[in-house]
Design an enzyme around this catalytic site. Structure first.
Site, PDB file in Angstrom:
ATOM      1  N   GLU A 181     -48.924 -43.368 -11.204  1.00  0.00           N
ATOM      2  CA  GLU A 181     -49.356 -41.944 -11.072  1.00  0.00           C
ATOM      3  C   GLU A 181     -49.428 -41.818  -9.496  1.00  0.00           C
ATOM      4  OE1 GLU A 181     -50.872 -43.899 -12.945  1.00  0.00           O
ATOM      5  OE2 GLU A 181     -51.708 -42.590 -14.679  1.00  0.00           O
ATOM      6  N   GLY A 212     -51.140 -42.313 -18.371  1.00  0.00           N
ATOM      7  CA  GLY A 212     -51.775 -41.949 -19.525  1.00  0.00           C
ATOM      8  C   GLY A 212     -51.508 -42.597 -20.883  1.00  0.00           C
TER       9      GLY A 212
HETATM   10  N1  CO8 Z   1     -44.017 -35.716 -18.674  1.00  0.00           N
HETATM   11  C1  CO8 Z   1     -43.347 -34.780 -19.097  1.00  0.00           C
HETATM   12  N2  CO8 Z   1     -42.022 -35.227 -19.601  1.00  0.00           N
HETATM   13  C2  CO8 Z   1     -41.561 -36.405 -19.514  1.00  0.00           C
HETATM   14  C3  CO8 Z   1     -42.419 -37.380 -18.940  1.00  0.00           C
HETATM   15  C4  CO8 Z   1     -43.659 -37.064 -18.570  1.00  0.00           C
HETATM   16  N3  CO8 Z   1     -44.479 -38.083 -18.173  1.00  0.00           N
HETATM   17  N4  CO8 Z   1     -41.878 -38.563 -19.189  1.00  0.00           N
HETATM   18  C5  CO8 Z   1     -40.665 -38.387 -19.517  1.00  0.00           C
HETATM   19  N5  CO8 Z   1     -40.569 -37.008 -19.531  1.00  0.00           N
HETATM   20  C6  CO8 Z   1     -39.375 -36.415 -20.195  1.00  0.00           C
HETATM   21  C7  CO8 Z   1     -38.323 -36.254 -19.038  1.00  0.00           C
HETATM   22  O1  CO8 Z   1     -38.583 -35.229 -18.367  1.00  0.00           O
HETATM   23  C8  CO8 Z   1     -36.790 -36.110 -20.054  1.00  0.00           C
HETATM   24  O2  CO8 Z   1     -36.896 -34.578 -20.246  1.00  0.00           O
HETATM   25  P1  CO8 Z   1     -35.364 -33.884 -20.026  1.00  0.00           P
HETATM   26  O3  CO8 Z   1     -34.505 -34.493 -20.794  1.00  0.00           O
HETATM   27  O4  CO8 Z   1     -36.041 -32.598 -20.331  1.00  0.00           O
HETATM   28  O5  CO8 Z   1     -35.418 -33.957 -18.443  1.00  0.00           O
HETATM   29  C9  CO8 Z   1     -37.230 -36.836 -21.163  1.00  0.00           C
HETATM   30  O6  CO8 Z   1     -38.585 -37.138 -21.269  1.00  0.00           O
HETATM   31  C10 CO8 Z   1     -36.638 -38.279 -20.984  1.00  0.00           C
HETATM   32  O7  CO8 Z   1     -37.103 -38.965 -19.638  1.00  0.00           O
HETATM   33  P2  CO8 Z   1     -35.800 -39.314 -18.798  1.00  0.00           P
HETATM   34  O8  CO8 Z   1     -34.648 -38.666 -18.610  1.00  0.00           O
HETATM   35  O9  CO8 Z   1     -36.700 -39.575 -17.337  1.00  0.00           O
HETATM   36  O10 CO8 Z   1     -35.678 -41.120 -19.417  1.00  0.00           O
HETATM   37  P3  CO8 Z   1     -35.366 -42.325 -18.664  1.00  0.00           P
HETATM   38  O11 CO8 Z   1     -34.964 -43.475 -19.407  1.00  0.00           O
HETATM   39  O12 CO8 Z   1     -34.280 -41.887 -17.457  1.00  0.00           O
HETATM   40  O13 CO8 Z   1     -36.719 -42.616 -17.840  1.00  0.00           O
HETATM   41  C11 CO8 Z   1     -38.862 -42.926 -17.367  1.00  0.00           C
HETATM   42  C12 CO8 Z   1     -37.827 -43.060 -18.590  1.00  0.00           C
HETATM   43  C13 CO8 Z   1     -38.884 -44.457 -16.662  1.00  0.00           C
HETATM   44  C14 CO8 Z   1     -40.285 -43.374 -18.492  1.00  0.00           C
HETATM   45  C15 CO8 Z   1     -39.138 -41.593 -16.771  1.00  0.00           C
HETATM   46  O14 CO8 Z   1     -39.086 -40.675 -17.615  1.00  0.00           O
HETATM   47  C16 CO8 Z   1     -40.585 -41.494 -16.087  1.00  0.00           C
HETATM   48  O15 CO8 Z   1     -40.571 -41.837 -14.903  1.00  0.00           O
HETATM   49  N6  CO8 Z   1     -41.440 -40.866 -16.569  1.00  0.00           N
HETATM   50  C17 CO8 Z   1     -42.672 -40.572 -15.861  1.00  0.00           C
HETATM   51  C18 CO8 Z   1     -43.646 -41.657 -15.968  1.00  0.00           C
HETATM   52  C19 CO8 Z   1     -44.822 -41.417 -15.267  1.00  0.00           C
HETATM   53  O16 CO8 Z   1     -44.529 -40.835 -14.060  1.00  0.00           O
HETATM   54  N7  CO8 Z   1     -45.993 -41.263 -15.814  1.00  0.00           N
HETATM   55  C20 CO8 Z   1     -47.309 -40.884 -15.432  1.00  0.00           C
HETATM   56  C21 CO8 Z   1     -47.510 -39.427 -15.625  1.00  0.00           C
HETATM   57  S1  CO8 Z   1     -49.161 -38.897 -14.889  1.00  0.00           S
HETATM   58  C22 CO8 Z   1     -50.294 -39.432 -15.883  1.00  0.00           C
HETATM   59  O17 CO8 Z   1     -49.995 -40.036 -16.813  1.00  0.00           O
HETATM   60  C23 CO8 Z   1     -51.678 -39.255 -15.589  1.00  0.00           C
HETATM   61  C24 CO8 Z   1     -52.576 -39.318 -16.621  1.00  0.00           C
HETATM   62  C25 CO8 Z   1     -54.108 -38.932 -16.337  1.00  0.00           C
HETATM   63  C26 CO8 Z   1     -54.220 -37.360 -16.411  1.00  0.00           C
HETATM   64  C27 CO8 Z   1     -55.615 -37.034 -16.426  1.00  0.00           C
HETATM   65  C28 CO8 Z   1     -55.763 -35.787 -16.097  1.00  0.00           C
HETATM   66  C29 CO8 Z   1     -57.329 -35.268 -15.821  1.00  0.00           C
END
Ligand code: CO8
Length: 257
Positions: free
Chosen positions: A131, A108
């Site tokens: 995703e 997103g």
């Molecule tokens: N949602 C919720 N929390 C998140 C997200 C997310 N997308 N991304 C990161 N965070 C949180 C982590 O859980 C973490 O929290 P905590 O410390 O409490 O565990 C904090 O942010 C820091 O993240 P990381 O420790 O993972 O940081 P890194 O530097 O190790 O990694 C990344 C960074 C690579 C960006 C990794 O966080 C990651 O892969 N994030 C998810 C990326 C992803 O998959 N995005 C797609 C999400 S789905 C989407 O966007 C669909 C959109 C359409 C919706 C439409 C609905 C109708």
């Protein structure tokens, strides 16, 4: 107005919005959506504001929709609430806006950046639609806007494998207008926003409408639409002023009329 998940400031005629959920890499939850819809509506309605920059942090523009919020939601929840349909109101913003992207713009986050009129990227930017790794697909327009921006091959590859695209590739593929060193991202975005804010306001809106029409219609209909807009702007005071200013070798003074 204060927002729970955004920091909003004005720089003259330019509105700057920063996504502000650092603990979650600016993941887009329902509150962010609500705040963005309200902040963009306020910008569009404020006649003193003529361009807007949306940015995130150094580490993340936004790492996607909030996975933890979506985790328990069923089809009925999503469909029933029309989850994330509010972003259609953001894309309906009539006045120009730029996304200034550093760090992660994923899911997103990438989709939100692509809703902008154009993207300026820091050399640290990483774009992706991962995703598929969550068992779903883009849901805020990614499969459509990314494909229009970079073509089928790269869009399909990114959606099917979830791989990230770095800033240099994003520029060469046409996803972003320009790449700048991370330290200068905000200055450059604000400078370009100021330049847009200095243009005749009705002309700015018309230019945006005309370019966007290219994505929605046939070539001949789009060209016809463009010409009618051109004709219409000839009835404005700002057209008279703009052409007089050119002849008199001075800057135009716009009335927005
Ligand atoms: N949602 C919720 N929390 C998140 C997200 C997310 N997308 N991304 C990161 N965070 C949180 C982590 O859980 C973490 O929290 P905590 O410390 O409490 O565990 C904090 O942010 C820091 O993240 P990381 O420790 O993972 O940081 P890194 O530097 O190790 O990694 C990344 C960074 C690579 C960006 C990794 O966080 C990651 O892969 N994030 C998810 C990326 C992803 O998959 N995005 C797609 C999400 S789905 C989407 O966007 C669909 C959109 C359409 C919706 C439409 C609905 C109708």
């Amino acid at each position: 107005m204060a927002y729970e998940t955004l920091l909003v400031e004005t720089h003259g005629a330019v509105t700057l919005i920063r996504l502000n959920r650092p603990q979650a890499l600016n993941a887009l939850n329902s509150q962010v959506q609500k705040d963005l819809v309200a902040a963009f509506a306020a910008y569009d309605a404020d006649s003193t504001q003529r361009c807007l920059v949306l940015t995130g942090s150094e580490k993340a523009f936004a790492a996607g929709a909030d996975i933890k919020e979506m985790q328990p939601l069923s089809f009925a929840d999503m469909y029933g609430q029309n989850f994330f349909a509010g972003y259609e109101q953001v894309t309906a913003t009539r006045k120009p806006w730029i996304a200034a992207v550093a760090g992660f713009a994923l899911g997103g986050g990438c989709e939100l950046a692509m809703m902008a009129d154009y993207i300026i990227a820091a050399d640290t930017a990483k774009f992706g639609q991962p995703e598929v790794k969550l068992g779903v697909l883009p849901g805020m327009g990614g499969s459509q806007r990314l494909t229009r921006a970079v073509g089928k091959a790269k869009a399909m590859q990114m959606c099917l494998t979830g791989r990230f695209m770095d800033a240099a590739e994003a520029e060469s593929a046409g996803l972003v207008a320009q790449v700048v060193p991370a330290a200068g991202l905000l200055d450059e975005a604000l400078k370009q926003a100021q330049a847009i804010a200095d243009m005749a306001p009705l002309a700015a809106i018309a230019n945006k409408e005309a370019v966007n029409a290219a994505f929605e219609t046939t070539l001949s209909t789009g060209v016809h639409f463009e010409r009618r807009l051109f004709n219409a702007l000839c009835s404005t005071a700002d057209k008279v002023e703009g052409m007089a200013a050119f002849s008199e070798k001075r800057k135009g003074v716009w009335r927005g009329a």
